[in-house]
Design a protein around this motif. Structure first.
Motif, PDB file in Angstrom:
ATOM      1  N   ARG A   1       0.679  -1.228   0.002  1.00 47.97           N
ATOM      2  CA  ARG A   1       0.329   0.343   0.484  1.00 47.97           C
ATOM      3  C   ARG A   1       0.724   1.283   0.074  1.00 47.97           C
ATOM      4  NH1 ARG A   1      -5.132  -1.685   0.030  1.00 47.97           N
ATOM      5  NH2 ARG A   1      -5.070  -4.089   1.548  1.00 47.97           N
ATOM      6  N   HIS A   2       1.806   1.108   0.706  1.00 44.25           N
ATOM      7  CA  HIS A   2       3.163   2.094   0.538  1.00 44.25           C
ATOM      8  C   HIS A   2       3.386   2.699  -1.402  1.00 44.25           C
ATOM      9  CE1 HIS A   2       6.698   4.694   1.443  1.00 44.25           C
ATOM     10  NE2 HIS A   2       7.169   3.036   0.153  1.00 44.25           N
ATOM     11  N   ASN A   3       3.482   1.546  -1.673  1.00 44.71           N
ATOM     12  CA  ASN A   3       3.504   1.949  -2.622  1.00 44.71           C
ATOM     13  C   ASN A   3       2.484   2.647  -3.567  1.00 44.71           C
ATOM     14  OD1 ASN A   3       6.610   1.033  -2.658  1.00 44.71           O
ATOM     15  ND2 ASN A   3       6.032  -1.506  -4.020  1.00 44.71           N
ATOM     16  N   MET A   4       1.597   2.781  -3.632  1.00 43.97           N
ATOM     17  CA  MET A   4       0.080   3.644  -4.060  1.00 43.97           C
ATOM     18  C   MET A   4       0.147   4.430  -3.503  1.00 43.97           C
ATOM     19  SD  MET A   4      -2.861   0.385  -2.855  1.00 43.97           S
ATOM     20  CE  MET A   4      -2.309  -1.091  -3.634  1.00 43.97           C
ATOM     21  N   LEU A   5       0.890   4.644  -2.782  1.00 42.21           N
ATOM     22  CA  LEU A   5       0.890   6.477  -1.988  1.00 42.21           C
ATOM     23  C   LEU A   5       1.717   6.999  -2.899  1.00 42.21           C
ATOM     24  CD1 LEU A   5       0.410   6.453   1.244  1.00 42.21           C
ATOM     25  CD2 LEU A   5      -1.241   6.709   0.265  1.00 42.21           C
ATOM     26  N   VAL A   6       3.024   6.201  -3.321  1.00 40.32           N
ATOM     27  CA  VAL A   6       4.641   6.674  -3.159  1.00 40.32           C
ATOM     28  C   VAL A   6       4.093   6.944  -5.382  1.00 40.32           C
ATOM     29  CG1 VAL A   6       6.640   6.468  -4.863  1.00 40.32           C
ATOM     30  CG2 VAL A   6       5.674   6.009  -1.885  1.00 40.32           C
ATOM     31  N   ALA A   7       3.329   6.796  -5.700  1.00 34.82           N
ATOM     32  CA  ALA A   7       2.539   6.557  -7.431  1.00 34.82           C
ATOM     33  C   ALA A   7       1.420   7.659  -7.153  1.00 34.82           C
ATOM     34  CB  ALA A   7       2.182   5.227  -7.411  1.00 34.82           C
ATOM     35  N   GLN A   8       1.093   7.912  -6.368  1.00 37.00           N
ATOM     36  CA  GLN A   8       0.085   8.673  -6.590  1.00 37.00           C
ATOM     37  C   GLN A   8       0.275  10.363  -6.494  1.00 37.00           C
ATOM     38  OE1 GLN A   8      -3.170   8.931  -6.816  1.00 37.00           O
ATOM     39  NE2 GLN A   8      -3.913  10.807  -6.722  1.00 37.00           N
ATOM     40  N   LEU A   9       1.747  10.209  -5.674  1.00 37.45           N
ATOM     41  CA  LEU A   9       2.516  11.354  -4.974  1.00 37.45           C
ATOM     42  C   LEU A   9       3.631  11.780  -6.555  1.00 37.45           C
ATOM     43  CD1 LEU A   9       4.231  10.331  -1.758  1.00 37.45           C
ATOM     44  CD2 LEU A   9       2.611  12.141  -2.265  1.00 37.45           C
ATOM     45  N   ALA A  10       3.829  10.938  -7.608  1.00 39.04           N
ATOM     46  CA  ALA A  10       4.267  11.258  -8.538  1.00 39.04           C
ATOM     47  C   ALA A  10       3.721  11.639  -9.562  1.00 39.04           C
ATOM     48  CB  ALA A  10       5.309   9.632  -9.247  1.00 39.04           C
ATOM     49  N   GLY A  11       1.802  11.519  -9.644  1.00 39.98           N
ATOM     50  CA  GLY A  11       1.194  11.555 -10.165  1.00 39.98           C
ATOM     51  C   GLY A  11       0.417  11.077 -11.442  1.00 39.98           C
ATOM     52  N   ILE A  12       1.312   9.391 -11.023  1.00 38.15           N
ATOM     53  CA  ILE A  12       0.619   8.106 -12.139  1.00 38.15           C
ATOM     54  C   ILE A  12      -0.054   7.461 -11.182  1.00 38.15           C
ATOM     55  CG2 ILE A  12       2.578   8.790 -13.484  1.00 38.15           C
ATOM     56  CD1 ILE A  12       3.954   5.877 -11.220  1.00 38.15           C
ATOM     57  N   GLY A  13      -0.831   7.495  -9.795  1.00 39.52           N
ATOM     58  CA  GLY A  13      -1.337   6.207  -8.794  1.00 39.52           C
ATOM     59  C   GLY A  13      -3.034   6.907  -9.461  1.00 39.52           C
ATOM     60  N   SER A  14      -3.326   5.904  -9.218  1.00 39.16           N
ATOM     61  CA  SER A  14      -5.531   6.264  -8.228  1.00 39.16           C
ATOM     62  C   SER A  14      -5.554   7.136  -7.025  1.00 39.16           C
ATOM     63  CB  SER A  14      -5.564   4.645  -9.092  1.00 39.16           C
ATOM     64  OG  SER A  14      -7.020   4.798  -8.290  1.00 39.16           O
ATOM     65  N   SER A  15      -6.150   7.854  -7.093  1.00 36.60           N
ATOM     66  CA  SER A  15      -7.149   8.384  -5.943  1.00 36.60           C
ATOM     67  C   SER A  15      -7.546   8.196  -5.256  1.00 36.60           C
ATOM     68  CB  SER A  15      -7.349   9.605  -6.236  1.00 36.60           C
ATOM     69  OG  SER A  15      -8.115   9.945  -7.172  1.00 36.60           O
ATOM     70  N   ILE A  16      -8.439   7.042  -5.939  1.00 33.94           N
ATOM     71  CA  ILE A  16      -9.445   5.952  -5.231  1.00 33.94           C
ATOM     72  C   ILE A  16      -8.505   5.418  -4.933  1.00 33.94           C
ATOM     73  CG2 ILE A  16     -11.304   4.506  -5.204  1.00 33.94           C
ATOM     74  CD1 ILE A  16     -11.870   6.073  -8.114  1.00 33.94           C
ATOM     75  N   ILE A  17      -7.462   4.048  -4.642  1.00 32.88           N
ATOM     76  CA  ILE A  17      -7.453   3.627  -4.345  1.00 32.88           C
ATOM     77  C   ILE A  17      -6.111   4.392  -3.445  1.00 32.88           C
ATOM     78  CG2 ILE A  17      -4.354   1.822  -4.996  1.00 32.88           C
ATOM     79  CD1 ILE A  17      -5.982   0.855  -7.482  1.00 32.88           C
ATOM     80  N   SER A  18      -5.694   5.155  -3.308  1.00 31.25           N
ATOM     81  CA  SER A  18      -4.645   6.118  -2.951  1.00 31.25           C
ATOM     82  C   SER A  18      -5.660   6.181  -1.201  1.00 31.25           C
ATOM     83  CB  SER A  18      -3.737   7.122  -3.225  1.00 31.25           C
ATOM     84  OG  SER A  18      -3.235   6.575  -4.377  1.00 31.25           O
TER      85      SER A  18
END
Length: 194
Positions: A1-18
């Motif tokens: 789950r940590h990696n999901m937040l990191v992806a969101q911080l980089a603008g490539i993740g899902s806001s819903i998943i984060s």
């Protein structure tokens, strides 16, 4: 789950998943337990990613608790202050959120300099990639100011960028340094003249 937040911080993740990951991470490792679990869980990584997420997208009233918890973690293991790097990166994200690019740049630069290891060998889930990426985003403010016609302010951003990036590993900073140097040369010739 940590990696999901990191992806969101980089603008490539899902806001819903984060948004779904945050409560799971805070249950796994509450902010007031980072120091307690420092040697048994990835406390600094989770504390930083949750704090950075809240500073960027979430509840900013929770951010000071993350910064205080990160700053209270055991030191050592590096000649630089990794705790200040993590807290400073979070502070920079808060400054971006409120539109204060000067503070954002200063805090991001300090975070980058307080993080000892800058290489492409770190795990993408580690904060190092995000520290670099966030700093690059903030440094891009020079181009933004130039586009807006704020030449003097853009020149200052480019100067700061060149001073910071010229000390980095060419593999890591090459394209950013070149962009900053190009912008600096262009604006200096425009403002100073032939």
């Amino acid at each position: 789950r940590h990696n999901m937040l990191v992806a969101q911080l980089a603008g490539i993740g899902s806001s819903i998943i984060s948004a779904e990951a945050i409560p799971v991470l805070t249950e796994y490792l509450p902010v007031d337990s980072l120091d307690h679990y420092f040697y048994t869980k990835p406390a600094w990584m989770i504390g930083w990613s949750a704090g950075a997420y809240h500073a960027t997208f979430g509840d900013t009233t929770l951010v000071p608790a993350y910064q205080q918890a990160l700053e209270a973690l055991p030191g050592g293991g590096t000649s630089k202050d990794y705790r200040a790097a993590l807290s400073g990166d979070i502070e920079s994200r808060l400054a971006v959120r409120r539109g204060d690019l000067d503070t954002a740049l200063e805090e991001a630069r300090n975070a980058y300099e307080n993080w000892l290891i800058h290489s492409n060998n770190a795990s993408p889930g580690w904060s190092e990639y995000s520290l670099r990426f966030h700093l690059a985003e903030v440094l891009d403010a020079g181009r933004i100011e130039e586009t807006r016609g704020n030449r003097e302010e853009a020149l200052q951003h480019y100067l700061r960028a060149v001073r910071l990036w010229e000390r980095g590993d060419p593999e890591v900073v090459g394209q950013w340094l070149a962009r900053a140097q190009e912008g600096l040369s262009r604006l200096q010739s425009e403002l100073v003249g032939p």
